[in-house]
Every structure is written in structure tokens, then in C-alpha cells.
Design a protein around this motif. Structure first.
Motif, PDB file in Angstrom:
ATOM      1  N   GLN A 104       0.833  -1.200   0.000  1.00 54.48           N
ATOM      2  CA  GLN A 104       0.000   0.000   0.000  1.00 54.48           C
ATOM      3  C   GLN A 104       0.869   1.253   0.000  1.00 54.48           C
ATOM      4  O   GLN A 104       2.017   1.233   0.443  1.00 54.48           O
ATOM      5  CB  GLN A 104      -0.911   0.046   1.230  1.00 54.48           C
ATOM      6  CG  GLN A 104      -2.119  -0.840   1.144  1.00 54.48           C
ATOM      7  CD  GLN A 104      -3.058  -0.603   2.316  1.00 54.48           C
ATOM      8  OE1 GLN A 104      -2.648  -0.679   3.477  1.00 54.48           O
ATOM      9  NE2 GLN A 104      -4.317  -0.330   2.016  1.00 54.48           N
ATOM     10  N   SER A 105       0.283   2.346  -0.485  1.00 54.09           N
ATOM     11  CA  SER A 105       0.976   3.632  -0.449  1.00 54.09           C
ATOM     12  C   SER A 105      -0.023   4.704  -0.044  1.00 54.09           C
ATOM     13  O   SER A 105      -1.235   4.516  -0.126  1.00 54.09           O
ATOM     14  CB  SER A 105       1.606   3.956  -1.805  1.00 54.09           C
ATOM     15  OG  SER A 105       0.621   4.021  -2.808  1.00 54.09           O
ATOM     16  N   ILE A 106       0.533   5.834   0.401  1.00 56.71           N
ATOM     17  CA  ILE A 106      -0.292   6.951   0.838  1.00 56.71           C
ATOM     18  C   ILE A 106       0.408   8.245   0.461  1.00 56.71           C
ATOM     19  O   ILE A 106       1.638   8.338   0.512  1.00 56.71           O
ATOM     20  CB  ILE A 106      -0.560   6.877   2.363  1.00 56.71           C
ATOM     21  CG1 ILE A 106      -1.597   7.917   2.790  1.00 56.71           C
ATOM     22  CG2 ILE A 106       0.731   6.992   3.163  1.00 56.71           C
ATOM     23  CD1 ILE A 106      -2.095   7.736   4.217  1.00 56.71           C
ATOM     24  N   ASP A 107      -0.358   9.245   0.056  1.00 50.81           N
ATOM     25  CA  ASP A 107       0.176  10.587  -0.179  1.00 50.81           C
ATOM     26  C   ASP A 107       0.153  11.312   1.157  1.00 50.81           C
ATOM     27  O   ASP A 107      -0.878  11.328   1.841  1.00 50.81           O
ATOM     28  CB  ASP A 107      -0.677  11.340  -1.204  1.00 50.81           C
ATOM     29  CG  ASP A 107      -0.579  10.736  -2.588  1.00 50.81           C
ATOM     30  OD1 ASP A 107       0.461  10.138  -2.909  1.00 50.81           O
ATOM     31  OD2 ASP A 107      -1.548  10.859  -3.355  1.00 50.81           O
ATOM     32  N   TRP A 108       1.294  11.909   1.532  1.00 51.47           N
ATOM     33  CA  TRP A 108       1.431  12.457   2.874  1.00 51.47           C
ATOM     34  C   TRP A 108       2.393  13.625   2.873  1.00 51.47           C
ATOM     35  O   TRP A 108       3.350  13.645   2.110  1.00 51.47           O
ATOM     36  CB  TRP A 108       1.973  11.366   3.794  1.00 51.47           C
ATOM     37  CG  TRP A 108       1.659  11.578   5.233  1.00 51.47           C
ATOM     38  CD1 TRP A 108       2.517  12.036   6.183  1.00 51.47           C
ATOM     39  CD2 TRP A 108       0.423  11.334   5.888  1.00 51.47           C
ATOM     40  NE1 TRP A 108       1.887  12.084   7.391  1.00 51.47           N
ATOM     41  CE2 TRP A 108       0.591  11.662   7.240  1.00 51.47           C
ATOM     42  CE3 TRP A 108      -0.825  10.880   5.464  1.00 51.47           C
ATOM     43  CZ2 TRP A 108      -0.436  11.550   8.172  1.00 51.47           C
ATOM     44  CZ3 TRP A 108      -1.839  10.760   6.389  1.00 51.47           C
ATOM     45  CH2 TRP A 108      -1.634  11.093   7.728  1.00 51.47           C
ATOM     46  N   SER A 109       2.171  14.580   3.749  1.00 48.03           N
ATOM     47  CA  SER A 109       3.097  15.703   3.918  1.00 48.03           C
ATOM     48  C   SER A 109       4.162  15.310   4.939  1.00 48.03           C
ATOM     49  O   SER A 109       3.852  15.110   6.108  1.00 48.03           O
ATOM     50  CB  SER A 109       2.370  16.953   4.406  1.00 48.03           C
ATOM     51  OG  SER A 109       1.544  17.463   3.405  1.00 48.03           O
ATOM     52  N   LEU A 110       5.393  15.174   4.485  1.00 50.24           N
ATOM     53  CA  LEU A 110       6.490  14.890   5.398  1.00 50.24           C
ATOM     54  C   LEU A 110       7.152  16.174   5.859  1.00 50.24           C
ATOM     55  O   LEU A 110       7.720  16.243   6.928  1.00 50.24           O
ATOM     56  CB  LEU A 110       7.524  13.985   4.734  1.00 50.24           C
ATOM     57  CG  LEU A 110       7.027  12.589   4.358  1.00 50.24           C
ATOM     58  CD1 LEU A 110       8.123  11.799   3.670  1.00 50.24           C
ATOM     59  CD2 LEU A 110       6.534  11.849   5.579  1.00 50.24           C
ATOM     60  N   LYS A 111       7.107  17.186   5.023  1.00 45.88           N
ATOM     61  CA  LYS A 111       7.624  18.509   5.371  1.00 45.88           C
ATOM     62  C   LYS A 111       6.520  19.505   5.049  1.00 45.88           C
ATOM     63  O   LYS A 111       5.637  19.236   4.247  1.00 45.88           O
ATOM     64  CB  LYS A 111       8.881  18.837   4.557  1.00 45.88           C
ATOM     65  CG  LYS A 111      10.051  17.929   4.867  1.00 45.88           C
ATOM     66  CD  LYS A 111      11.245  18.299   4.045  1.00 45.88           C
ATOM     67  CE  LYS A 111      12.392  17.338   4.328  1.00 45.88           C
ATOM     68  NZ  LYS A 111      13.519  17.560   3.461  1.00 45.88           N
ATOM     69  N   GLY A 113       4.078  21.678   3.562  1.00 42.50           N
ATOM     70  CA  GLY A 113       3.663  21.973   2.201  1.00 42.50           C
ATOM     71  C   GLY A 113       4.202  21.043   1.129  1.00 42.50           C
ATOM     72  O   GLY A 113       3.961  21.256  -0.046  1.00 42.50           O
ATOM     73  N   GLN A 114       4.943  20.021   1.493  1.00 48.53           N
ATOM     74  CA  GLN A 114       5.531  19.111   0.509  1.00 48.53           C
ATOM     75  C   GLN A 114       4.873  17.748   0.622  1.00 48.53           C
ATOM     76  O   GLN A 114       4.994  17.062   1.624  1.00 48.53           O
ATOM     77  CB  GLN A 114       7.039  18.983   0.740  1.00 48.53           C
ATOM     78  CG  GLN A 114       7.718  18.057  -0.231  1.00 48.53           C
ATOM     79  CD  GLN A 114       9.203  17.909   0.080  1.00 48.53           C
ATOM     80  OE1 GLN A 114       9.764  18.620   0.910  1.00 48.53           O
ATOM     81  NE2 GLN A 114       9.837  16.967  -0.587  1.00 48.53           N
ATOM     82  N   LYS A 115       4.143  17.352  -0.436  1.00 47.79           N
ATOM     83  CA  LYS A 115       3.485  16.049  -0.456  1.00 47.79           C
ATOM     84  C   LYS A 115       4.443  15.001  -1.001  1.00 47.79           C
ATOM     85  O   LYS A 115       5.198  15.247  -1.929  1.00 47.79           O
ATOM     86  CB  LYS A 115       2.240  16.085  -1.351  1.00 47.79           C
ATOM     87  CG  LYS A 115       1.106  16.897  -0.791  1.00 47.79           C
ATOM     88  CD  LYS A 115       0.363  16.119   0.243  1.00 47.79           C
ATOM     89  CE  LYS A 115      -0.855  16.897   0.688  1.00 47.79           C
ATOM     90  NZ  LYS A 115      -1.442  16.403   1.877  1.00 47.79           N
ATOM     91  N   ASN A 116       4.416  13.836  -0.371  1.00 45.38           N
ATOM     92  CA  ASN A 116       5.208  12.707  -0.818  1.00 45.38           C
ATOM     93  C   ASN A 116       4.321  11.479  -0.852  1.00 45.38           C
ATOM     94  O   ASN A 116       3.330  11.405  -0.138  1.00 45.38           O
ATOM     95  CB  ASN A 116       6.374  12.442   0.139  1.00 45.38           C
ATOM     96  CG  ASN A 116       7.391  13.546   0.134  1.00 45.38           C
ATOM     97  OD1 ASN A 116       7.385  14.404   0.999  1.00 45.38           O
ATOM     98  ND2 ASN A 116       8.264  13.550  -0.834  1.00 45.38           N
ATOM     99  N   THR A 117       4.717  10.507  -1.649  1.00 46.43           N
ATOM    100  CA  THR A 117       4.026   9.228  -1.665  1.00 46.43           C
ATOM    101  C   THR A 117       4.926   8.222  -0.967  1.00 46.43           C
ATOM    102  O   THR A 117       6.080   8.037  -1.354  1.00 46.43           O
ATOM    103  CB  THR A 117       3.722   8.767  -3.102  1.00 46.43           C
ATOM    104  OG1 THR A 117       2.917   9.774  -3.733  1.00 46.43           O
ATOM    105  CG2 THR A 117       2.981   7.446  -3.100  1.00 46.43           C
ATOM    106  N   ILE A 118       4.390   7.615   0.081  1.00 48.90           N
ATOM    107  CA  ILE A 118       5.125   6.639   0.872  1.00 48.90           C
ATOM    108  C   ILE A 118       4.554   5.270   0.533  1.00 48.90           C
ATOM    109  O   ILE A 118       3.344   5.062   0.637  1.00 48.90           O
ATOM    110  CB  ILE A 118       4.953   6.913   2.380  1.00 48.90           C
ATOM    111  CG1 ILE A 118       5.433   8.326   2.727  1.00 48.90           C
ATOM    112  CG2 ILE A 118       5.685   5.861   3.211  1.00 48.90           C
ATOM    113  CD1 ILE A 118       5.070   8.764   4.128  1.00 48.90           C
ATOM    114  N   GLU A 119       5.418   4.335   0.133  1.00 52.29           N
ATOM    115  CA  GLU A 119       4.972   2.982  -0.190  1.00 52.29           C
ATOM    116  C   GLU A 119       5.616   1.981   0.766  1.00 52.29           C
ATOM    117  O   GLU A 119       6.821   2.007   0.984  1.00 52.29           O
ATOM    118  CB  GLU A 119       5.333   2.611  -1.617  1.00 52.29           C
ATOM    119  CG  GLU A 119       4.849   1.225  -1.991  1.00 52.29           C
ATOM    120  CD  GLU A 119       5.131   0.857  -3.435  1.00 52.29           C
ATOM    121  OE1 GLU A 119       4.914  -0.310  -3.773  1.00 52.29           O
ATOM    122  OE2 GLU A 119       5.561   1.725  -4.218  1.00 52.29           O
TER     123      GLU A 119
END
Length: 131
Positions: A104-111, A113-119
Motif C-alpha cells: 500500500q501507499s499513501i500521499d502524505w506531507s512529510l515537510k 507543504g511538501q506532499k510525498n508518496t510513501i509505499e
């Protein structure tokens, strides 16, 4: 906004995290985690599949935008400084990973205003210790 994947959390972990969130009133990280917990399907601990990220499991994941892969043990905040591979469930990446399954993956803000996709690449369930 992209749809978030379904997640699953053991009832005992859910209860513990809700108590911790209540103690951190007004904390942005706690609110973000609470939002995730509210959409989670809760199950008995024995019914949680081994490939679901939970507290004390070891998870290998990739940040799609950078191609970097990391392996951490997801822990409660009090255990975050105990070893280099510990990742607090209250951190942005930790709250994103909680409840996800391998693949599974999720779109998430790690910083900010910066969206990342974590898988999630791999999950090792928590070790069971005998009392």
C-alpha cells in the motif's frame, strides 16, 4: 485530494494512542494521528495481519519522489530515542505508515507543504515476548 487507502489498527494500540493524543491537546502531530485513527478499522490484536504496520513492527518503505528506502521500527514516542532505527508513531512518516499493509501507499506531507508518496515494501511484525 487523493483518496487515502484503508488502514487497520489493533484495538489495544488504538486505545493507547487515543490516551496519548488526549494528553497532547492542541498538538498538530497528535491531531494528524487522530485523523488517521478515526478512519482505521479496529480489530482484536490477534486478528491483525502480520503485514500491517503497527507499533513495534519493523517497516521498510520507499519515498517515491526521491526513490530512497528506509527501514524503521515504529514506536511510541517514549521509545523513539532508544535506538537509531526507531520512528515515533507521532512523527509525520510514522502516522502515515500506521495501519498500512505491504504494497500500500499513501500521499502524505512529510515537510511543510511538501506532499510525498510513501509505499510500504515490507513489514516484520512485533516480536512476541513471553512473560
Amino acid at each position: 485530494m487523493p483518496r487515502k487507502p484503508s488502514i487497520m489498527v489493533a484495538q489495544d494500540v488504538y486505545d493507547t494512542l487515543c490516551r496519548m493524543i488526549d494528553a497532547r491537546d492542541g498538538d498538530a502531530a497528535a491531531e494528524q494521528l487522530l485523523n488517521e485513527l478515526e478512519r482505521a478499522r479496529r480489530v482484536k490484536p490477534a486478528k491483525l495481519p502480520e503485514d500491517v504496520v503497527t507499533v513495534n513492527s519493523k517497516v521498510t518503505f520507499t519515498i517515491q519522489e526521491t526513490g530512497k528506502t528506509f527501514t524503521y521500527q515504529l514506536v511510541y514516542p517514549g521509545d523513539a530515542g532508544k535506538h537509531d532505527e526507531a520512528l515515533s508513531v507521532f512523527s509525520p512518516a510514522g502516522s502515515a505508515l500506521l495501519g498500512l499493509r505491504t504494497g500500500q501507499s499513501i500521499d502524505w506531507s512529510l515537510k511543510q507543504g511538501q506532499k510525498n508518496t510513501i509505499e510500504v515494501n515490507r513489514v516484520e511484525p512485533p516480536e512476541i515476548t513471553a512473560n
